[in-house]
Write an enzyme that holds these catalytic residues in place. Structure first.
Site, PDB file in Angstrom:
ATOM      1  N   HIS A 214       0.842  -1.207   0.000  1.00 60.34           N
ATOM      2  CA  HIS A 214       0.000   0.000   0.000  1.00 60.34           C
ATOM      3  C   HIS A 214       0.869   1.246   0.000  1.00 60.34           C
ATOM      4  O   HIS A 214       1.921   1.287   0.638  1.00 60.34           O
ATOM      5  CB  HIS A 214      -0.950   0.004   1.199  1.00 60.34           C
ATOM      6  CG  HIS A 214      -0.286   0.127   2.531  1.00 60.34           C
ATOM      7  ND1 HIS A 214      -0.064   1.343   3.149  1.00 60.34           N
ATOM      8  CD2 HIS A 214       0.213  -0.806   3.387  1.00 60.34           C
ATOM      9  CE1 HIS A 214       0.520   1.159   4.321  1.00 60.34           C
ATOM     10  NE2 HIS A 214       0.703  -0.139   4.488  1.00 60.34           N
ATOM     11  N   ASP A 226       6.514   1.894   6.431  1.00 61.13           N
ATOM     12  CA  ASP A 226       5.102   1.518   6.326  1.00 61.13           C
ATOM     13  C   ASP A 226       4.393   2.459   5.362  1.00 61.13           C
ATOM     14  O   ASP A 226       3.856   3.474   5.764  1.00 61.13           O
ATOM     15  CB  ASP A 226       4.460   1.575   7.712  1.00 61.13           C
ATOM     16  CG  ASP A 226       3.023   1.126   7.710  1.00 61.13           C
ATOM     17  OD1 ASP A 226       2.629   0.416   6.776  1.00 61.13           O
ATOM     18  OD2 ASP A 226       2.286   1.496   8.639  1.00 61.13           O
ATOM     19  N   GLU A 259      -4.852   1.618   3.159  1.00 62.22           N
ATOM     20  CA  GLU A 259      -4.738   0.398   3.970  1.00 62.22           C
ATOM     21  C   GLU A 259      -4.796   0.698   5.453  1.00 62.22           C
ATOM     22  O   GLU A 259      -5.277  -0.116   6.245  1.00 62.22           O
ATOM     23  CB  GLU A 259      -3.422  -0.315   3.632  1.00 62.22           C
ATOM     24  CG  GLU A 259      -3.184  -1.610   4.384  1.00 62.22           C
ATOM     25  CD  GLU A 259      -2.395  -1.440   5.692  1.00 62.22           C
ATOM     26  OE1 GLU A 259      -2.202  -2.444   6.398  1.00 62.22           O
ATOM     27  OE2 GLU A 259      -1.980  -0.297   6.006  1.00 62.22           O
ATOM     28  N   GLU A 260      -4.310   1.864   5.840  1.00 69.94           N
ATOM     29  CA  GLU A 260      -4.053   2.149   7.248  1.00 69.94           C
ATOM     30  C   GLU A 260      -5.299   2.131   8.126  1.00 69.94           C
ATOM     31  O   GLU A 260      -5.223   1.811   9.304  1.00 69.94           O
ATOM     32  CB  GLU A 260      -3.356   3.509   7.386  1.00 69.94           C
ATOM     33  CG  GLU A 260      -1.957   3.562   6.800  1.00 69.94           C
ATOM     34  CD  GLU A 260      -0.968   2.704   7.577  1.00 69.94           C
ATOM     35  OE1 GLU A 260      -1.351   2.151   8.629  1.00 69.94           O
ATOM     36  OE2 GLU A 260       0.181   2.584   7.137  1.00 69.94           O
ATOM     37  N   GLU A 285       4.916  -5.437   3.728  1.00 68.78           N
ATOM     38  CA  GLU A 285       4.354  -4.567   4.760  1.00 68.78           C
ATOM     39  C   GLU A 285       5.460  -4.079   5.678  1.00 68.78           C
ATOM     40  O   GLU A 285       6.606  -4.525   5.595  1.00 68.78           O
ATOM     41  CB  GLU A 285       3.286  -5.361   5.529  1.00 68.78           C
ATOM     42  CG  GLU A 285       2.398  -4.623   6.484  1.00 68.78           C
ATOM     43  CD  GLU A 285       1.824  -3.330   5.978  1.00 68.78           C
ATOM     44  OE1 GLU A 285       2.557  -2.332   6.086  1.00 68.78           O
ATOM     45  OE2 GLU A 285       0.674  -3.286   5.525  1.00 68.78           O
TER      46      GLU A 285
END
Length: 1023
Positions: A214, A226, A259-260, A285
Site C-alpha cells: 500500500h 510503512d 490500507e491504514e 508490509e
C-alpha cells in the site's frame, strides 16, 4: 591393577585404556626394583636390573606421557576452571551469533551484478520521492504519490508488450463491504484508486501470483517503512521484469491505497476482474521502522516452503503465532487475501514500534540495505514461483481448512520449515521413544547393580531449587522492578533480562549448593547430580512437548501454536544428554565386594589419582557418573576400574550451546517485536513482563545441571551484573531519544455547542510525565486551560484540553461552522410508515476538501423487551440498510430502491447507487471518496419497533427518531499557503495545536495520530 572408587563408566573406556597403556609401558625405577628383590627373595631380580642404564631421552618419556595426561585431564576434566571457560564462551557466542543473525551488516550482502545494482538504485530513488511528504489517504500528498507512481509505472509497462496497467480513475470502482477486525466493526464505502499492473506470463494456464503493498501512510508519518519499502520493492520488481524475458507465470501487482484505516485497497481489489486469475500472493508490509524484513506469516506449509528460494531468509513462525493469537494489535492486507482463499506470505519489517507511525518513520531512520533485504527476498521468491510450474498448481482449489500450516525458522540465512503434521508425528515419536528407551536403560542400571545411589534427596533438590527461584524471581520482578520503573522494557530490555537472568542463576546456585551442605553427611547425596538435574529437566520438557503436541494437533486461529518448533528441538537435546549419562552407567562394571585400601595403587603416581591442581576451584568433580572421584565416602563400593571420564563435556556441548542460542535468539526476537507495545496497554505490559520471566527461566535451564561447579569468577560476574542491574533499574530512563515516548493526537471540533468547542485529545499510558508535558504547553498556560484526564481502561488515559489554536484546514474557510453542514432530505416524519415498518432517512453532508467521514447510528435509543418484562439495552443497531448515491440528487425515490428485494450484503441498484444490507444491524458507516469537493449523499432505513423471532424492539423515548453522529476527518499536515486581504502570500500551519506539541515536547517524545485524521469535526442530529 585395581583402583578404589565408584566413578568409572563405559563412555570413558578410551580414557581408561589410555591410562592403563601408559601404566603398562612405564619403566620401573632401579632403586625400587632392588628393594623389592632384596626384601622378597622368592621374587627374582627384575631383568631390568641387569640391563644397561637408559638414555636421558628414554628416561624422560614417562615424564612426557605424564605431562600429556595431566594436560588432557586439566583441560577436559570436570573442573570449575574448564566449566567456567565454556560457560563464558557460550554466553559470548550466544550474544554474538544472535546479534549477527539479526544484523543487516553481517547477514545481508549488497548486490554484485550490475542489473541488480541498477534495480536497487532506482528503487531507492523511488522511495525517496514517495517519502518526500506525508501522504495519508485524507491528504493531498496522497494524490501526489499516486501521480508519481502512475507515471513511473506507465513508463515501465511501456517497455514490454505483455505488461499492462489498469487504474481506478475518478472512483469508477466503488465498493461497499463490512470491516470487522481489531476495533473496527463497520460498513465501509470506498472509491478505489488502486494501481494494478499485470505482467502476463507465457503460460496462461498457470494461476497468477499477486504482489501487493500500500502506498498510503498515516497522517503523522512519511511512510518509509510503512509501506514505502514495500512499494519501492514492487517498483524494483517491475523494473526487473521490464528488462528481462517474459516470465512463465502471470504476475499481478496491486499498488493499493487506504490500507491504514481499514485495509480498503486490498478489499477493493477483490472486486477487480483480474483477481479471479490469482492463486498465490506475497504481501509486503512494515510494522516497524527499518532493519530486516521478516517472514511474519504464511497461509500453509505448501507455499511457505518456497520461501527457501530466498537468498537472505529471515523468518520465525513465532510472529505467526502472535498474530493468530491476537498478541500483535495490528493487521495487514494479508488478512484480506487469506479470507479470499489465496495462499501466500506476509513479509514485513517488525521493529521498533515506537517509531512506527510517527514522523521518525523517515528516510533518515532507514538505509538502502534494509530496502535491499526486502527487495531481494521479493525478487527471489517471485522469480522462483513465476519461472516454473510448482507443486501447488495441482491443488489450487484445495479447501483452506485442509491445508497444513507451517512451523518455520531461520538462522544465518538458512531456512527450515516443517508442516504441522510432520511436527506432530515427530513429537509423538519423541514422546514415546524417549521415555521407553530411558526406562530400559534405567532398568539395566538398577537391575545389574551398577551402583547409582539415586534417592529421594537426589530427586527433590532440583525441583525445590526451581520452585524457590521462580517465586523469588516473580517477587523481584512484580514487587521491586515493576513498581519502581514499569516502562523500563521500552528502553532497556537487555538490562532487565540480564539482571533477572543473573538473579535466577545465582538463586539456583545458592539453593542447590546450600542443600548439598545441609545433606553433606547423607550417603550418596551428590551421586551424579548433574545427570539427575538433566533427567528432571528432560521430564519437564517432555510435559511441555506433550502439551504442545496436543495443542498443535487441534491448532486453530486464536489458539495457534505454530511458533513452538523449538520445543521438540530442546527436548531432543536434553534427551541425548540423558542417554549419554545412562549409557555411561550401563557400561559401568557392577559393584564388587569392598577390599582394603592397601590393595590399590594409583595408575600414574604414588601421590594420588587426582591430576592437576588440588585447589578446590580446579578440582575434578566428584559429582559425575563418569568423574574421577565418584566415591562419596569410604563406605562406597569398589569397582574394577576407575575411569577418568569426560562425559560432562559431551553432555555440556550437546545441551548448552545449541539450547542457549535457540532460546536466546527466539526470546530476543519476540521481545524486540513486543517491548514497545508496553505503551499500548496495561495488558501488553503484563504480557511482556510475564514473557521476560518465562524467557529467563527457560534460558537458564540448560545451564542448571552444571550450576554446582560454577567457578567463583562466574559467580562474582553474575553478582556484579545483578547489583548493577538493581542499581540501574532505578536510575535508567524508560524513554529517551532512541526509545521515545509515543503519544497520539486528535483535535476535535464539535458543532453541537455554540460557539463550537475546539478540543485536543491525547491518548497514552497513564503516567505523570504525559500530564507534565501537556501542562507545559504555552497555549494552556496562556489561556489558563485545565487539563482533563479520563481513564480509557487497560492502563490507558485520555488527556484533553480546549485549545485557542484554530486549525486552518481548507483555503478560504474562516469560520469553524463552515467545515461541516448537514441537509436532512428525508426523516422519520416525512413518511407514513407504521411504527412497525421500515423508516427512511436521507442526508446530504457538506464538507470542503474532504475525503473521509464516519457516521454512527445511535444505539442508545433502542431497547429489547424480554419475557420477564424487564428491559435491557440492545447491542444491535436499528439500521438495516444504507445507500450511497452516486449523483448529488436531493430528490431520490429511495423507497423504491431500498426494499425487501434488496439482497444481503453489497449490491447496486438500477441507477448505479451502492447499497449494503445487513439484518444484524449497521452501527457505523465509513465513507471514503476521491472527489475532494463533492458532498456525501446517503440514505438509510431502520427499524424503530419490530418483532423478530422472540425479540421485540422499541424506541425508549422518541419512537420515530434515530440519532446520527457525523464525524469528518482531515489529515493533511503540510503548511497552507493563502493570501491576506492585501494580496500578500501567507503561510500557515494547518494544525497549530499539533505543531505546538511537536515544537515544545521533549526530544524523547514522538507523536502519532489517534484516528483517521489529525482534525475531526463532529455534529449530532436526529432524524
Amino acid at each position: 591393577m585395581r583402583a578404589a572408587g565408584c566413578g568409572g563408566t563405559g563412555v570413558a573406556a578410551l580414557t581408561t585404556k589410555l591410562s592403563r597403556s601408559i601404566s603398562q609401558h612405564q619403566p620401573k625405577s632401579m632403586p625400587q626394583a632392588s628393594v623389592n628383590s632384596e626384601q622378597n627373595p622368592s621374587v627374582p631380580n627384575s631383568p631390568s636390573a641387569h640391563k644397561p642404564a637408559r638414555s636421558q631421552s628414554a628416561q624422560s618419556a614417562p615424564s612426557r606421557a605424564k605431562w600429556f595426561v595431566r594436560f588432557f585431564r586439566s583441560v577436559f576434566g570436570y573442573r570449575k576452571t574448564s566449566l567456567t571457560f565454556l560457560v563464558a564462551l557460550v554466553f559470548a557466542a550466544t550474544l554474538l551469533l544472535s546479534w549477527a543473525d539479526s544484523s543487516l551488516d553481517f547477514s545481508v550482502d549488497m548486490p554484485t551484478s550490475k542489473h541488480e545494482q541498477a534495480v536497487l538504485s532506482r528503487s531507492w530513488e523511488s522511495l525517496q520521492k514517495i517519502a518526500r511528504t506525508k501522504h495519508t489517504y485524507t491528504s493531498e500528498g496522497n494524490d501526489e504519490v499516486h501521480a508519481y507512481l502512475e507515471a513511473h509505472i506507465a513508463s515501465l509497462v511501456a517497455k514490454k508488450p505483455y505488461m499492462e496497467l489498469d487504474t481506478d480513475k475518478n472512483g469508477t470502482r466503488r465498493v461497499m463491504f463490512d470491516v470487522k477486525y481489531l476495533s473496527y466493526d463497520s460498513v465501509s464505502y470506498y472509491e478505489s484508486n488502486n494501481l494494478v499492473v499485470r505482467v502476463n506470463g507465457s503460460d496462461s494456464s498457470l494461476p497468477a501470483l499477486l504482489v501487493s503493498a500500500h502506498y498510503d501512510s498515516v497522517p503523522t508519518s512519511y511512510g518509509v517503512t510503512d509501506d514505502g519499502m514495500g512499494v519501492a520493492s514492487m517498483l524494483g520488481l517491475l523494473e526487473h521484469y521490464s528488462s528481462v524475458a517474459q516470465p512463465k507465470r502471470t504476475i499481478i501487482f496491486n499498488f493499493n491505497n487506504n490500507e491504514e484505516f481499514g485495509l480498503y485497497g486490498a478489499q477493493a481489489f477483490l472486486a477487480h476482474p483480474w483477481f479471479s486469475q490469482i492463486a498465490y500472493f506475497l504481501n509486503l508490509e512494515g510494522t516497524g521502522a527499518g532493519g530486516k524484513a521478516i517472514l511474519f506469516r504464511g497461509t500453509d506449509y505448501g507455499i511457505v516452503r518456497h520461501f527457501s528460494s530466498v537468498r537472505f531468509p529471515f523468518a520465525s513462525s513465532l510472529f505467526q503465532q502472535g498474530f493468530n493469537n491476537r498478541l500483535i494489535h495490528s493487521e495487514t492486507d494479508y488478512s484480506v487475501y487469506i479470507k479470499a482463499g489465496l495462499r501466500g506470505l506476509d513479509l514485513a519489517f517488525y521493529k521498533p514500534r515506537d517509531i512506527y507511525h510517527t514522523t521518525r518513520d523517515s528516510i533518515q531512520n532507514t538505509n538502502i540495505k534494509s530496502l535491499w533485504h526486502m527487495l531481494s527476498s521479493s525478487l527471489d521468491f517471485v522469480e522462483h514461483v513465476s519461472s516454473q510450474t510448482i507443486d501447488l498448481d495441482e491443488e489450487v482449489h484445495a479447501e483452506a481448512g485442509k491445508r497444513d500450516l507451517a512451523l518455520y525458522t531461520s538462522f544465518w540465512n538458512h531456512f527450515v520449515v516443517f508442516s504441522v503434521s510432520q511436527v506432530v508425528s515427530a513429537n509423538i515419536a519423541l514422546l514415546v521413544v524417549v521415555p521407553v528407551a530411558s526406562l530400559l536403560l534405567l532398568f539395566i542400571i538398577f537391575r545389574c547393580n551398577k551402583g547409582w545411589g539415586f534417592n529421594f534427596v537426589n530427586a527433590i533438590k532440583y525441583p525445590l531449587s526451581l520452585v524457590a527461584s521462580v517465586l523469588v524471581l516473580t517477587f523481584v520482578s512484580q514487587v521491586i522492578i515493576v513498581p519502581s520503573n514499569p516502562f523500563l522494557v521500552n528502553s532497556s530490555i537487555g538490562l532487565l533480562v540480564a539482571t533477572l537472568f543473573s538473579l535466577f542463576l545465582l538463586l539456583n546456585y545458592i539453593v542447590l549448593n546450600g542443600l548439598n551442605l545441609v545433606f553433606k553427611s547423607f550417603k550418596g547425596h551428590q551421586h551424579d547430580e548433574k545427570l539427575i538435574v538433566m533427567c528432571e529437566s528432560s521430564f519437564l520438557t517432555w510435559i511441555l512437548l506433550l502439551w504442545s503436541t496436543v495443542k498443535l494437533s487441534h491448532n486453530k486461529f486464536g489458539d495457534d501454536h505454530t511458533g513452538e518448533l523449538f520445543i521438540p528441538i530442546l527436548f531432543s537435546l536434553q534427551a541425548v544428554a540423558c542417554f549419554l549419562g545412562f549409557l555411561g552407567w550401563c557400561f559401568k562394571p557392577s559393584k564388587k565386594v569392598k577390599v582394603s585400601r592397601e590393595e590399590h595403587q594409583p595408575l600414574l603416581s604414588s601421590n594420588g589419582s587426582n591430576y592437576g591442581t588440588q585447589d578446590d576451584d580446579d578440582s575434578l568433580a566428584p559429582s559425575s557418573s563418569l568423574s574421577l572421584q565418584s566415591g562419596f565416602s569410604e563406605n562406597c563400593e569398589v569397582h574394577e576400574t576407575k575411569s577418568f571420564s569426560y562425559d560432562w563435556l559431551v553432555q555440556f556441548l550437546v545441551i548448552v550451546p545449541i539450547s542457549s542460542l535457540i532460546i536466546f535468539n527466539s526470546g530476543s526476537l519476540i521481545l524486540n517485536g513486543l517491548n514497545k507495545s508496553i505503551q499500548e496497554s496495561l495488558s501488553a505490559q503484563n504480557l511482556i513482563y510475564k514473557f521476560i520471566q518465562i524467557f529467563v527461566i527457560v534460558w537458564s535451564i540448560p545451564f542448571l545441571p552444571f550450576i554446582f561447579k560454577l567457578n567463583r569468577i562466574i559467580v562474582l560476574a553474575l553478582s556484579l551484573v545483578l547489583l548493577y542491574g538493581f542499581f540501574a533499574v532505578n536510575i535508567t530512563d524508560a524513554f529517551n531519544d532512541a526509545n521515545p515516548l509515543k503519544l497520539r493526537f486528535l483535535e476535535t471540533i464539535s458543532m453541537d455547542t455554540s460557539p463550537p468547542t475546539n478540543l485536543v485529545t491525547v491518548s497514552a499510558r497513564s503516567m505523570d510525565v504525559v500530564k507534565d508535558i501537556l501542562e507545559d504547553m504555552p497555549s494552556l498556560k496562556d489561556s489558563k486551560t485545565e487539563l482533563s484526564i479520563d481513564s480509557l481502561g487497560d492502563g490507558m488515559s485520555l488527556y484533553s484540553y480546549e485549545t485557542p489554536l484554530i486549525p486552518h484546514l481548507v483555503p478560504g474557510v474562516k469560520n469553524l461552522t463552515d467545515y461541516l453542514s448537514i441537509d436532512v432530505l428525508k426523516d422519520s416524519s416525512s413518511v407514513s410508515d407504521s411504527p412497525f415498518g421500515l423508516l427512511t432517512g436521507e442526508l446530504k453532508i457538506n464538507v470542503p476538501r474532504n475525503r473521509n467521514c464516519k457516521i454512527d447510528f445511535n444505539m442508545s435509543n433502542t431497547v429489547i423487551k424480554v419475557s420477564d418484562t424487564k428491559f435491557m439495552e440492545s447491542k444491535r443497531s436499528p439500521v438495516r440498510t444504507v445507500i450511497v448515491y452516486n449523483e448529488d440528487k436531493y430528490e431520490n425515490k429511495s423507497s423504491s430502491v431500498i426494499g425487501a428485494g434488496v439482497p444481503e450484503g453489497f449490491s447496486r441498484d438500477s441507477k448505479g447507487n451502492s447499497v449494503f444490507k445487513d439484518m444484524d444491524g449497521i452501527s457505523q458507516l465509513q465513507l471514503n471518496k476521491l472527489n475532494w469537493d463533492k458532498p456525501y449523499h446517503i440514505g438509510f432505513q431502520w427499524v424503530p419497533e419490530i418483532v423478530e423471532s422472540e425479540s421485540v424492539w422499541s424506541e425508549k423515548i422518541r419512537t420515530k427518531k434515530l440519532g446520527v453522529n457525523i464525524e469528518c476527518y482531515w489529515g493533511d499536515l503540510d503548511q497552507l499557503a493563502e493570501k491576506d486581504k492585501a494580496g500578500n502570500p501567507v503561510v500557515q500551519d494547518r494544525v497549530p495545536a499539533f505543531e505546538e506539541l511537536l515544537h515544545y515536547s521533549p526530544s524523547y517524545v514522538s507523536w502519532a495520530n489517534r484516528d483517521r485524521g489529525m482534525v475531526s469535526v463532529t455534529k449530532y442530529i436526529e432524524v
